[in-house]
Design an enzyme around this catalytic site. Sequence first.
Site, PDB file in Angstrom:
ATOM      1  N   TYR A 178      -4.073   3.886   8.154  1.00 51.86           N
ATOM      2  CA  TYR A 178      -5.402   2.981   7.630  1.00 51.86           C
ATOM      3  C   TYR A 178      -6.575   3.721   9.278  1.00 51.86           C
ATOM      4  CZ  TYR A 178      -2.575  -0.131   5.161  1.00 51.86           C
ATOM      5  OH  TYR A 178      -1.769  -0.902   4.200  1.00 51.86           O
ATOM      6  N   SER A 220       0.963  -1.308  -0.030  1.00 53.79           N
ATOM      7  CA  SER A 220       0.062   0.079   0.242  1.00 53.79           C
ATOM      8  C   SER A 220       0.390   1.545  -0.155  1.00 53.79           C
ATOM      9  CB  SER A 220      -0.835   0.012   0.960  1.00 53.79           C
ATOM     10  OG  SER A 220      -2.275  -0.914   0.581  1.00 53.79           O
ATOM     11  N   TYR A 230      -3.580  -3.203 -10.384  1.00 52.94           N
ATOM     12  CA  TYR A 230      -2.956  -2.659  -9.050  1.00 52.94           C
ATOM     13  C   TYR A 230      -2.626  -3.440  -8.284  1.00 52.94           C
ATOM     14  CZ  TYR A 230      -4.442  -2.309  -4.648  1.00 52.94           C
ATOM     15  OH  TYR A 230      -4.357  -2.461  -2.300  1.00 52.94           O
ATOM     16  N   VAL A 254       0.942  -3.088   3.949  1.00 57.53           N
ATOM     17  CA  VAL A 254       1.082  -4.720   4.559  1.00 57.53           C
ATOM     18  C   VAL A 254       2.325  -5.419   4.849  1.00 57.53           C
ATOM     19  CG1 VAL A 254      -1.294  -5.017   5.308  1.00 57.53           C
ATOM     20  CG2 VAL A 254      -0.227  -5.939   3.013  1.00 57.53           C
ATOM     21  N   LYS A 258       0.429   3.755  -2.550  1.00 61.26           N
ATOM     22  CA  LYS A 258      -1.260   4.496  -2.912  1.00 61.26           C
ATOM     23  C   LYS A 258      -0.908   5.580  -3.198  1.00 61.26           C
ATOM     24  CE  LYS A 258      -4.257   0.289  -1.194  1.00 61.26           C
ATOM     25  NZ  LYS A 258      -4.549  -0.234  -0.123  1.00 61.26           N
TER      26      LYS A 258
END
Length: 425
Positions: free
Chosen positions: A256, A80, A204, A274, A83
């Site tokens: 998060y 992530s 992705y 992660v 992102k």
Amino acid sequence: MNGGEAAGTGAVIDPLCHPVTDALGDLLATVRRIDPAGELADYIPELARVDANGFGIAATATSGHSYAAGDADRLFTIQSVSKPFVYALALEALGREAVLERVGVEPSGEPFNAISFDQIGRPANPMINAGAIVATSLIPAADAEERFAVIRAGLSAFAGRPLDLAHDVYESESATGDRNRGLAHLARASGMLGSTVADAVEPYFQQCSLLVDTGDLAMMAATLANGGEHPLTGERVVAEAVARDVLSVMASCGMYDRSGDWMFRVGMPAKSGVGGGIVAVTPGQYGIGVYSPPLDSAGNSSRGVAALQLLSAEFGLHMLDRPRESVSAVESIRTDAATGAITVEVRGEIDFVAAEQIVYAAMEAVGGDGSGTHTGTETAALVIDLGSATRATPVAARLMRAMAGDAGTRGYRISVRDPAGILVP
Ligand code: GLU
């Protein structure tokens, strides 16, 4: 890692025997002693198999100076942490408004894989899966393959070196990715996805499977800290306004469902993944990368969080700390005893804050509230000397021109010595 060069001397500094490197090493040792609890991600076998002990940190200044300690050159999948960088590429390609129509900028306070959409079916938060998959789908490309090629090239430009794909991780992500496909279907149903489901989720999964080390993360973060321009290659990867927008979202949404706690305790725009990586940014100053695979219950690297908390506290890097007194833009104010003429000498770059100081100093010098020593028809000279100023932002130039006009109506002969023409609109 790239060695730093001492400005001016041309001497090459070995970053391995540098006090900053030692301080980073001490930080890792402290966190190892604290030993915060964490579990490896196990939704795919590749992540469950990594060495849980690996722990590295790297920091790169916007000057390009880099420092690292621990397992800083160990490769892992970016997950992530990709992102914010893909979101940056979407903003750069489409512009802010077009992206905002499809994905919001609200901290969702939800876990990474939450079914997180607002009332109009728009993913709320581009830093968790639903919003990130939409951001990926917006990257202009004919198909999935081209989309991933654009993303890989963009993230490599942020890092300043070509990033490789971990094919095994990608295969596993795709094989187990039905929840992400579900999120993409929901986004497509509400008209938010920019492509077919497959052309969004496969790139992705691939972007999540790019291999980086902490040095890469620090460099990517430093590019954001540097307003979108890579500190070493000099490549402008995204516009300055895009870098700022991305940092804003990282500040509010990057960790998060612990984003609020993070801003409270650490106070840096950041993003975790992660795979155990975290990037953090001190705008205008540093990019930081940390890696340690065991995750806390929110999915953030537990040693990484502890390390950045400690770093922020010990190095004084919380972005909302009261800024220390910076050098004043007003270098000197001199009054000529014989003529009464006042010279306000200005230095450096004149932004809003500097212009406020200059205007205040000049108004005070001429008695800006009308109660000064010079009033009525009397005329005295006020010279604003910009000989040592380098640049004025538009708002600063506007303020200073207004001041000159205002002081003029108060009976002062204002002149601006502006040899470089920096106030010219
Ligand atoms: N590949 C992971 C997923 O989409 C990334 C999750 C993360 O790092 O938050 O499920």
